[in-house]
Write a protein that holds these residues in place. Structure first.
Motif, short mmCIF file in Angstrom:
data_model
loop_
_atom_site.label_atom_id
_atom_site.label_comp_id
_atom_site.label_asym_id
_atom_site.label_seq_id
_atom_site.Cartn_x
_atom_site.Cartn_y
_atom_site.Cartn_z
N GLN A 283 0.82 -1.22 0.00
CA GLN A 283 0.00 0.00 0.00
C GLN A 283 0.85 1.27 0.00
O GLN A 283 0.45 2.29 -0.57
CB GLN A 283 -0.95 0.00 1.20
N VAL A 286 1.44 2.13 -3.60
CA VAL A 286 0.30 2.34 -4.51
C VAL A 286 0.17 3.82 -4.89
O VAL A 286 0.19 4.16 -6.08
CB VAL A 286 -1.00 1.78 -3.90
N LEU A 305 -6.42 4.20 -1.97
CA LEU A 305 -6.50 4.01 -0.53
C LEU A 305 -7.94 4.12 -0.05
O LEU A 305 -8.37 3.39 0.85
CB LEU A 305 -5.63 5.05 0.19
N ALA A 308 -9.96 0.95 -1.11
CA ALA A 308 -9.54 -0.20 -0.30
C ALA A 308 -10.10 -0.10 1.11
O ALA A 308 -10.55 -1.10 1.69
CB ALA A 308 -8.01 -0.28 -0.26
N TRP A 363 -6.60 -3.07 -5.91
CA TRP A 363 -6.29 -2.75 -4.52
C TRP A 363 -7.54 -2.71 -3.65
O TRP A 363 -7.48 -2.88 -2.42
CB TRP A 363 -5.49 -1.46 -4.41
#
Length: 480
Positions: A283, A286, A305, A308, A363
């Motif tokens: 992460q 990402v 983010l 997710a 993700w």
């Protein structure tokens, strides 16, 4: 077996405690999304790309020390004092980071922040174990995950807007200001939760040894991160030595058999270490990939983010509603499999130069997987922990969480730096070398996720799922 009406009554009795805990989780969640969103810009402004991974892994490393101290402290005297000390350190670290003029100073603030955050994290788990009966644990962890929804929606966007309008420093400083009033109601809740009736079986000498081991783990992880500053041969050597040292030092801090994935509680810790390393190790890169390769700004690069985190919260809510109708072992199996699929998708995006939408979509699967796996690993941990061991086992779970993520970030940072070390002055060549760094970093997380999926079936069934408890401690919400 506890009926729905009885469970709802137990839950209402703890509404004040729940509100205080959830409010703090909301703030911690916002800080996590905000910092991850602005960190690429911070690295640009402070010329600190070499310490980019260190800024994430460092707090996880020092957090191990905070977790060990808070775990033993909570078992001896309750969670109030370790929480207070942790909250003060967390705020101090945020202030230092927000005022930093160089990347090393910002990292120093992040180290203090991690030390305090580790203590806070353990005391929250101890509070849940002490104040909530096992039948409420899935619902409580669902609420904790739900607390990430609003920050996931507005956190990256707000952080991007603040960074662009007022400067990135206010992302740190604003959170520091808000932590203080948020913590006050929780302090009133924690004060009556004294030592458990069953005392800790860890002596003072053993507690000191555990703290020393935690310091060694943190030092090894920090040394591993500093390897990126060395020439490639020396960096590889230091990385190997420090990584091995961290695993050797962390072994006594986990239940016996954890590093061998022994069935039951040890495998709960092993799975948590591996899946956290896979998720958080990937992460961090990402938004970094979206910013450097695709030119996305702080607000846009935080989109992955956000999706997710929404998936994490949604799947955690699902497992919370299912309660004990869903076996925790099955939830962990499915969750780790989803993280495998997501890390493979992230690796493929970097390796094949796929459209950024592929990364955002895959993700989201990672968040869904963590919503299932993380929540039920928490449930399993508490199910295997009798009174007097809740602080130690909670700190062990948090240690696995942090060490897995810190080692993954540190190793990926070294690999990223080694691959990108040959970047040519030509811009296109530099981007190509950076892309190779992303490929290697994501490949590492694929390996970790696959290992977590292999260990997941060994987590077993704790006594609380075999014979559900009707009621926990009577004085659950003393602040009402």
């Amino acid at each position: 077996m506890t009926g729905p009406a009885s469970v709802d009554a137990l839950w209402r009795e703890r509404r004040t405690t729940t509100a205080a805990l959830v409010t703090l989780v909301v703030l911690v969640a916002f800080e996590s999304f905000a910092v991850a969103t602005v960190m690429p810009r911070v690295a640009d402004v402070l010329d600190g790309h070499a310490l980019y991974a260190f800024a994430f892994a460092g707090p996880l490393a020092t957090g191990v020390v905070g977790m060990v101290v808070a775990g033993s402290w909570s078992d001896r005297g309750g969670p109030f004092r370790p929480f207070l000390a942790g909250a003060l350190l967390f705020v101090a670290g945020l202030v230092v980071a927000g005022l930093a003029t160089t990347m090393p100073v910002l990292v120093a603030g992040r180290l203090a922040q991690g030390l305090g955050g580790g203590a806070v994290n353990v005391t929250l788990l101890v509070t849940l174990a002490r104040a909530y009966p096992p039948v409420l644990h899935p619902r409580a962890f669902a609420w904790f995950s739900a607390a990430w929804v609003l920050p996931s929606l507005v956190g990256p966007a707000v952080a991007g807007i603040v960074a662009e309008a007022a400067g990135w420093r206010w992302v740190f400083l604003a959170v520091a200001v808000l932590v203080v009033p948020t913590s006050l109601p929780l302090l009133r809740t924690l004060r009556p939760l004294g030592p458990p009736e069953t005392g800790s079986d860890v002596t003072a000498a053993q507690a000191r040894v555990r703290v020393l081991l935690a310091v060694l783990v943190a030092a090894a992880v920090l040394a591993l991160n500093l390897a990126v500053e060395l020439p490639p041969p020396a960096a590889a050597t230091l990385a190997a030595v420090a990584g091995t040292g961290a695993l050797v030092a962390v072994r006594p801090l986990l239940p016996p058999g954890s590093l061998r994935a022994r069935p039951g509680l040890p495998s709960v810790l092993t799975t948590r270490l591996l899946v956290s390393g896979a998720f958080f190790g990937a992460q961090a890169y990402v938004p970094y990939l979206l910013a450097t390769r695709d030119g996305w700004g702080p607000t846009a690069s935080g989109l992955a983010l956000t999706t997710a985190a929404l998936a994490w919260s949604a799947m955690s809510a699902v497992q919370g509603r299912l309660g004990q109708r869903l076996m925790s072992r099955d939830a962990v199996r499915v969750g780790t499999a989803l993280v495998v699929a997501a890390t493979v998708g992230a690796w493929a995006t970097a390796a094949a130069d796929l459209h950024p939408a592929v990364l955002v979509t895959t993700w989201t699967l990672a968040g869904a997987g963590m919503g299932l796996a993380s929540s039920r690993l928490n449930v399993l941990l508490l199910g295997y922990s009798p009174p007097g061991t809740q602080g130690r086992n909670s700190s062990a779970l948090s240690i696995g969480d942090s060490v897995g993520a810190a080692l993954a970030l540190a190793v990926s940072g070294v690999l990223f730096a080694l691959v990108a070390a040959g970047a040519a002055p030509d811009g296109a060549a530099a981007v190509a070398d950076a892309q190779g760094g992303f490929v290697v970093a994501f490949a590492l997380t694929v390996v970790l996720a696959a290992a977590a999926a292999l260990v997941a079936p060994r987590v077993g069934v704790p006594p609380t799922e075999a014979t559900p408890a009707v009621r926990g401690p009577a004085a659950a919400d003393t602040s009402s």
